[in-house]
Write a protein that holds these residues in place. Structure first.
Motif, PDB file in Angstrom:
ATOM      1  N   GLY A 143       0.818  -1.205   0.000  1.00  0.00           N
ATOM      2  CA  GLY A 143       0.000   0.000   0.000  1.00  0.00           C
ATOM      3  C   GLY A 143       0.852   1.256   0.000  1.00  0.00           C
ATOM      4  O   GLY A 143       2.008   1.253   0.448  1.00  0.00           O
ATOM      5  N   PRO A 144       0.286   2.349  -0.488  1.00  0.00           N
ATOM      6  CA  PRO A 144       1.051   3.600  -0.471  1.00  0.00           C
ATOM      7  C   PRO A 144       1.252   4.106   0.950  1.00  0.00           C
ATOM      8  O   PRO A 144       0.346   4.011   1.790  1.00  0.00           O
ATOM      9  CB  PRO A 144       0.172   4.552  -1.295  1.00  0.00           C
ATOM     10  CG  PRO A 144      -1.211   4.005  -1.170  1.00  0.00           C
ATOM     11  CD  PRO A 144      -1.063   2.522  -1.078  1.00  0.00           C
ATOM     12  N   ASP A 145       2.459   4.635   1.208  1.00  0.00           N
ATOM     13  CA  ASP A 145       2.815   5.210   2.498  1.00  0.00           C
ATOM     14  C   ASP A 145       2.682   4.200   3.639  1.00  0.00           C
ATOM     15  O   ASP A 145       2.347   4.561   4.760  1.00  0.00           O
ATOM     16  CB  ASP A 145       1.946   6.447   2.770  1.00  0.00           C
ATOM     17  CG  ASP A 145       2.609   7.393   3.764  1.00  0.00           C
ATOM     18  OD1 ASP A 145       3.862   7.390   3.852  1.00  0.00           O
ATOM     19  OD2 ASP A 145       1.887   8.126   4.464  1.00  0.00           O
ATOM     20  N   GLU A 146       2.936   2.917   3.345  1.00  0.00           N
ATOM     21  CA  GLU A 146       2.919   1.884   4.362  1.00  0.00           C
ATOM     22  C   GLU A 146       4.342   1.315   4.490  1.00  0.00           C
ATOM     23  O   GLU A 146       5.016   1.101   3.481  1.00  0.00           O
ATOM     24  CB  GLU A 146       1.947   0.770   3.994  1.00  0.00           C
ATOM     25  CG  GLU A 146       0.494   1.220   3.936  1.00  0.00           C
ATOM     26  CD  GLU A 146      -0.429   0.102   3.496  1.00  0.00           C
ATOM     27  OE1 GLU A 146       0.088  -1.018   3.244  1.00  0.00           O
ATOM     28  OE2 GLU A 146      -1.638   0.334   3.388  1.00  0.00           O
ATOM     29  N   ALA A 147       4.744   1.077   5.721  1.00  0.00           N
ATOM     30  CA  ALA A 147       6.117   0.598   5.945  1.00  0.00           C
ATOM     31  C   ALA A 147       6.158  -0.323   7.152  1.00  0.00           C
ATOM     32  O   ALA A 147       5.412  -0.137   8.129  1.00  0.00           O
ATOM     33  CB  ALA A 147       7.066   1.770   6.143  1.00  0.00           C
TER      34      ALA A 147
END
Length: 457
Positions: A143-147
């Motif tokens: 997912g975007p901006d997931e870490a």
């Protein structure tokens, strides 16, 4: 030896540095790779536990392909705690603009590491958390901006590297010591003939003219050894010839000397009958005859030693011999014996030892203002005999020369001596394996100190 040691140390140090660089880099890279792989696997497991398996893709609903909805029956914290067990010390996830973690604090993560991972690139940093070194690893999720982040302890790696470092340092030190040992062995083997040459040359310098080198067959030093032995043999023959010449001359002079001395004694007995103008020349002639007598006696003594006279050894009580010889030479009591030295004895040549004491006392009486005292005490090699005089002392630069043949002092009345008395003393003391030196006497004058290897028998 130093060259071998430095060479071994240099080579072992270079090898240790290369080994350290290669092994430490390999272990570090291996640790980073395993940490990155474990973190990526845990991130995938977290994603799978959160969303389940991706929906199968069909042509008519491509919009829904690969975009599963989050499960409602499990929380993120539960997912983090259910991840497969690894060596990670902490797991954190940035999801839906929020941080979730079990043990670690996201605030301890470097800001540039977070920014890199949130932008879609995996990264790692070595950081210190709670006083311990850890490897912080972050991987992006789909997912975007997931870490996803984990900390992997480095204690085991640091311990391994520390053990490796100590081992390499120890190996370098051991290699240097082995190099020193090999250098010592090599130098000993290489310099052994030169050491023998040094010992034999020193023996010849100390008067042992029959000393010879036993390395004439040596491939490298055979020529030098043969030349040295030939020179020593020539010197021995020359000294023996000179000794025989001096001895023959002295013996030939004894008869006319005794005649002249007896005649002079007869003249001195009738000195009162001589005319006044003749008395002074007669006295001068008597003094010169006395010096001539001493010279002949000293020459006979020197020629006897140079001719190889080995003498005879017997047990001698040092105190009794010194007391008798010193008092008789001085004509008065000048000897003081310490109680600890009364029982000291020595295997000595009595004639030679008496001559040592007599010459020293006579030298003090005739050339140094009189003998101030003779002392005998225990110490040094066994017994220490001191003879003090009342003269001006002996300058430091003359203290070795006065023991040479015909060596004379340059102060006071020392120049009246023939210069053989102290040379005989030095030879006789050396014959007894002793030492002699001259120093300043407390209060003025010179002090001759003789040390002999005596003991209580």
């Amino acid at each position: 030896m130093l060259a071998y040691g430095l060479l071994a140390l240099g080579l072992s140090s270079v090898l240790a540095l290369v080994t350290w660089s290669v092994v430490s880099d390999h272990l570090t890279e291996q640790r980073q790779s395993s940490a990155m792989a474990a973190t990526a696997d845990n991130a995938a497991a977290f994603r799978y536990g959160l969303f389940g398996a991706p929906k199968p893709c069909r042509l008519q609903d491509e919009a829904e392909c690969g975009s599963p909805a989050p499960r409602s029956d499990i929380t993120i914290v539960e997912l983090l705690s259910s991840l497969p067990s690894t060596d990670a010390a902490a797991s954190m996830v940035y999801y839906d603009h929020q941080w979730y973690s079990l043990t670690g604090r996201p605030s301890d993560l470097p800001a540039d590491l977070i920014e890199t991972v949130r932008n879609g690139d995996p990264a790692h940093r070595r950081i210190t958390v709670g006083g311990q070194q850890v490897l912080a690893v972050g991987v992006p999720m789909s997912g975007p901006d997931e870490a996803f982040f984990e900390w992997h302890p480095l204690a085991s790696l640091d311990k391994t590297l520390r053990t490796l470092k100590i081992t390499l340092i120890g190996a370098a030190v051991v290699a240097a010591l082995i190099g020193l040992a090999v250098g010592r062995l090599a130098s000993t083997l290489a310099l052994r003939p030169l050491a023998a040459l040094t010992r034999v040359a020193d023996a010849v310098a100390r008067g042992q003219l029959d000393a010879r080198l036993q390395v004439e067959n040596d491939r490298d030093l055979g020529g030098l050894a043969r030349s040295f032995n030939q020179t020593a043999a020539d010197l021995e023959r020359r000294v023996a010839a000179d000794a025989r010449f001096a001895g023959d001359v002295s013996h030939e002079l004894r008869t006319p000397l005794m005649t002249m001395l007896n005649s002079m004694q007869l003249i001195q007995n009738h000195r009162a009958e001589l005319p006044a103008p003749v008395r002074e020349p007669v006295e001068l002639l008597g003094d010169d005859l006395d010096r001539f007598r001493r010279l002949v006696i000293d020459l006979l003594e020197i020629s006897r030693d140079d001719g190889g006279d080995q003498g005879s050894r017997e047990t001698v009580r040092i105190a009794d011999l010194v007391r008798a010889a010193a008092n008789a030479t001085a004509g008065r009591d000048v000897t003081t014996v310490a109680p600890a030295a009364e029982a000291l004895s020595l295997q000595a040549d009595k004639r030679r030892l008496e001559r040592v004491i007599a010459n020293l006392v006579e030298n003090a009486e005739d050339h140094a203002g009189g003998c101030k005292g003779v002392g005998v005490e225990a110490g040094g090699l066994g017994v220490v005999i001191t003879v003090d005089d009342a003269g001006p002392g002996v300058p430091v630069d003359n203290r070795d020369r006065i023991f040479e043949r015909f060596g004379r002092g340059e102060t006071g009345n020392r120049s009246r001596g023939v210069g053989l008395g102290l040379a005989i003393v030095a030879r006789h003391v050396q014959w007894h394996h002793g030492t002699i030196e001259v120093t300043d006497r407390p209060g003025g004058g010179a002090r001759f100190t003789v040390e002999l290897p005596a003991k209580v028998l």
